[in-house]
Scaffold this active site. Sequence first.
Site, PDB file in Angstrom:
ATOM      1  N   LYS A 180       0.986  -1.077   0.033  1.00 54.07           N
ATOM      2  CA  LYS A 180      -0.042   0.047  -0.131  1.00 54.07           C
ATOM      3  C   LYS A 180       0.840   1.200  -0.057  1.00 54.07           C
ATOM      4  O   LYS A 180       1.926   1.353   0.482  1.00 54.07           O
ATOM      5  CB  LYS A 180      -0.941   0.038   1.333  1.00 54.07           C
ATOM      6  CG  LYS A 180      -2.330   0.917   1.077  1.00 54.07           C
ATOM      7  CD  LYS A 180      -3.405   0.027   0.458  1.00 54.07           C
ATOM      8  CE  LYS A 180      -4.512   0.926   0.320  1.00 54.07           C
ATOM      9  NZ  LYS A 180      -5.745  -0.025  -0.305  1.00 54.07           N
ATOM     10  N   ASP A 211      -6.732   4.242  -4.869  1.00 51.89           N
ATOM     11  CA  ASP A 211      -7.472   4.139  -3.528  1.00 51.89           C
ATOM     12  C   ASP A 211      -7.867   5.699  -3.034  1.00 51.89           C
ATOM     13  O   ASP A 211      -8.450   6.224  -4.008  1.00 51.89           O
ATOM     14  CB  ASP A 211      -6.362   3.718  -2.602  1.00 51.89           C
ATOM     15  CG  ASP A 211      -7.178   3.223  -0.974  1.00 51.89           C
ATOM     16  OD1 ASP A 211      -7.831   2.349  -0.867  1.00 51.89           O
ATOM     17  OD2 ASP A 211      -7.023   3.901  -0.009  1.00 51.89           O
TER      18      ASP A 211
HETATM   19  P1  NAD Z   1     -12.972   7.807  -2.776  1.00 52.64           P
HETATM   20  O1  NAD Z   1     -11.966   8.846  -2.404  1.00 52.64           O
HETATM   21  O2  NAD Z   1     -13.545   7.434  -4.058  1.00 52.64           O
HETATM   22  O3  NAD Z   1     -14.305   7.945  -1.927  1.00 52.64           O
HETATM   23  C1  NAD Z   1     -14.419   8.259  -0.282  1.00 52.64           C
HETATM   24  C2  NAD Z   1     -15.673   8.580   0.032  1.00 52.64           C
HETATM   25  O4  NAD Z   1     -15.704   8.648   1.359  1.00 52.64           O
HETATM   26  C3  NAD Z   1     -15.901  10.111  -0.625  1.00 52.64           C
HETATM   27  O5  NAD Z   1     -17.476  10.201  -0.877  1.00 52.64           O
HETATM   28  C4  NAD Z   1     -15.808  10.843   0.660  1.00 52.64           C
HETATM   29  O6  NAD Z   1     -16.819  12.163   0.739  1.00 52.64           O
HETATM   30  C5  NAD Z   1     -16.382   9.902   1.688  1.00 52.64           C
HETATM   31  N1  NAD Z   1     -16.092  10.335   3.160  1.00 52.64           N
HETATM   32  C6  NAD Z   1     -14.880  10.631   3.603  1.00 52.64           C
HETATM   33  N2  NAD Z   1     -14.883  10.764   5.094  1.00 52.64           N
HETATM   34  C7  NAD Z   1     -16.051  10.485   5.375  1.00 52.64           C
HETATM   35  C8  NAD Z   1     -16.996  10.472   6.655  1.00 52.64           C
HETATM   36  N3  NAD Z   1     -16.329  10.821   7.675  1.00 52.64           N
HETATM   37  N4  NAD Z   1     -18.226  10.325   6.465  1.00 52.64           N
HETATM   38  C9  NAD Z   1     -18.877   9.895   5.467  1.00 52.64           C
HETATM   39  N5  NAD Z   1     -18.155   9.762   4.310  1.00 52.64           N
HETATM   40  C10 NAD Z   1     -16.949   9.986   4.096  1.00 52.64           C
HETATM   41  O7  NAD Z   1     -12.442   6.287  -2.253  1.00 52.64           O
HETATM   42  P2  NAD Z   1     -12.931   4.716  -2.381  1.00 52.64           P
HETATM   43  O8  NAD Z   1     -11.961   4.378  -3.363  1.00 52.64           O
HETATM   44  O9  NAD Z   1     -14.437   4.845  -2.416  1.00 52.64           O
HETATM   45  O10 NAD Z   1     -12.594   3.975  -1.124  1.00 52.64           O
HETATM   46  C11 NAD Z   1     -13.319   4.199   0.024  1.00 52.64           C
HETATM   47  C12 NAD Z   1     -13.027   2.828   1.200  1.00 52.64           C
HETATM   48  O11 NAD Z   1     -12.779   1.725   0.188  1.00 52.64           O
HETATM   49  C13 NAD Z   1     -11.310   3.202   1.492  1.00 52.64           C
HETATM   50  O12 NAD Z   1     -11.347   2.457   2.800  1.00 52.64           O
HETATM   51  C14 NAD Z   1     -10.653   2.254   0.392  1.00 52.64           C
HETATM   52  O13 NAD Z   1      -9.475   1.778   1.118  1.00 52.64           O
HETATM   53  C15 NAD Z   1     -11.656   1.005   0.330  1.00 52.64           C
HETATM   54  N6  NAD Z   1     -11.362   0.175  -0.968  1.00 52.64           N
HETATM   55  C16 NAD Z   1     -11.232   0.899  -1.844  1.00 52.64           C
HETATM   56  C17 NAD Z   1     -11.339   0.157  -3.075  1.00 52.64           C
HETATM   57  C18 NAD Z   1     -11.210   0.667  -4.724  1.00 52.64           C
HETATM   58  O14 NAD Z   1     -11.404  -0.079  -5.673  1.00 52.64           O
HETATM   59  N7  NAD Z   1     -11.231   2.084  -4.917  1.00 52.64           N
HETATM   60  C19 NAD Z   1     -10.941  -1.145  -2.981  1.00 52.64           C
HETATM   61  C20 NAD Z   1     -10.987  -1.782  -1.933  1.00 52.64           C
HETATM   62  C21 NAD Z   1     -11.055  -1.101  -0.576  1.00 52.64           C
END
Ligand code: NAD
Length: 422
Positions: free
Chosen positions: A105, A145
Amino acid sequence: MAKTSLFENLLEKLRQTAKIAGISPEVVKILSQPKRVIEFALIFRKDDGSLLVLPAYRVQHNDALGPFKGGVRFHSQVNLDEVKALAFWMTLKGAVVDIPMGGGKGGVAVDPNQLSPAEQERLSRAYVRGIWQFIGPEVDIPAPDVNTNSQVMAWMVDEYEKLVGYKAPAAFTGKPLELGGSAGREEATGQGGVWILEALAKKTGLEPQKTKVLVQGFGNVGFWFAKLAAEAGFKVVGVADSKGGIILNKNSKSKAQNSKIKIWGLEIEKVAEWKAKTGSVIGFPGTKTVSGEEFLSTEADILVPAALENVIDEKVAKKIKARIIVEMANGPVTPEGDKILKKRKIISVPDFLANSGGVIVSWLEWVQNKTGYYWEKEEVLGKLKEKIIPAFEKVWQEAKRRKTDLRTTAWVVALEKLAKFV
Ligand code: NAD
């Protein structure tokens, strides 16, 4: 934010589950420390000529199953402890879904929303200049991410190819389609989670159109999860972003009738249009706005944390009304929160299983890049389903047999796999 260390919490869970699974102390020792930690000063100039020097990281936790693999996060709260924990989760993820990928990561402590597009590009390229000697298609393959996306991957792969002097699309995944990205990668994480939700609904006797779902986070994962869950017939009654949450008003007009597919709750694409226009989901017509904390304890059957870690702590876990949690973010539940969920018999599908769709399709992207042979979306998603559903079934059956929770069982399954290779 947690007061305790995320990485320490994982080590505690590692020691506990290694005992249950009969894993040797040597394996535990190996997994207790990342193989390599790269910490560097990321330096670039802003548009106004001033210099930014930011803490940046790449952690390579374990590559026993295959090259290190994992996203790069741009967020002001990024720190080494968090990146180490996220890399460890990636090791577990590859193991539980049985793909030949290890765990890594990366991250930069920065809020990219404060930067212009040109500054974001310089930031992405500077990140690659800090790690390029330690990554590559056979070594470590970064991906998107939080706050990074296919555009960021495009800049990163371009910088990497300039530095090594040859075409190397397999060095990064989550790229735009025209640069060797995989069909289906955008929705992969959400889609995998929704398939698990459907399997879980069958097992627990929930009828989708009567099942109320709340999704916290409306980025890549949250948006796709909410959209695909609604299309699968679930009643998505609320979504939230960093500014707050929205809950569908009873009898609201926005309880829409999509012509092709029956949508019972929020129309997710309309909410996305609203967010694109206004900067947040809040204020969407036909909904009431709630605070982040109120959102998590709103009446529903399923709660889907899809934002950041540590949102379900002891206090929140006591107030949750949902009976099932599908952890789409990494590490959304603290160890103390987890104890309460167990006590309250709330089923929680652990993060490294629920959100593994992203890394599965990233692995498929890497395979396509290495062979130069590209598949249609249906084929990619079919292969995703073939991996994620058996992994969920295995953990579900094993949890029944062991009479324990899904998280502990997923750890046991992952450790048993890793113990054969490390
Ligand atoms: P992203 O940046 O696209 O979206 C994050 C979202 O979370 C945004 O809508 C933001 O407004 C919201 N957010 C931030 N703080 C918040 C809070 N306090 N309360 C409510 N909403 C809040 O990120 P993503 O890629 O969607 O990733 C989200 C999670 O999923 C992370 O933990 C990431 O590690 C995990 N994840 C992502 C992927 C992927 O393919 N993108 C894969 C596995 C896991």
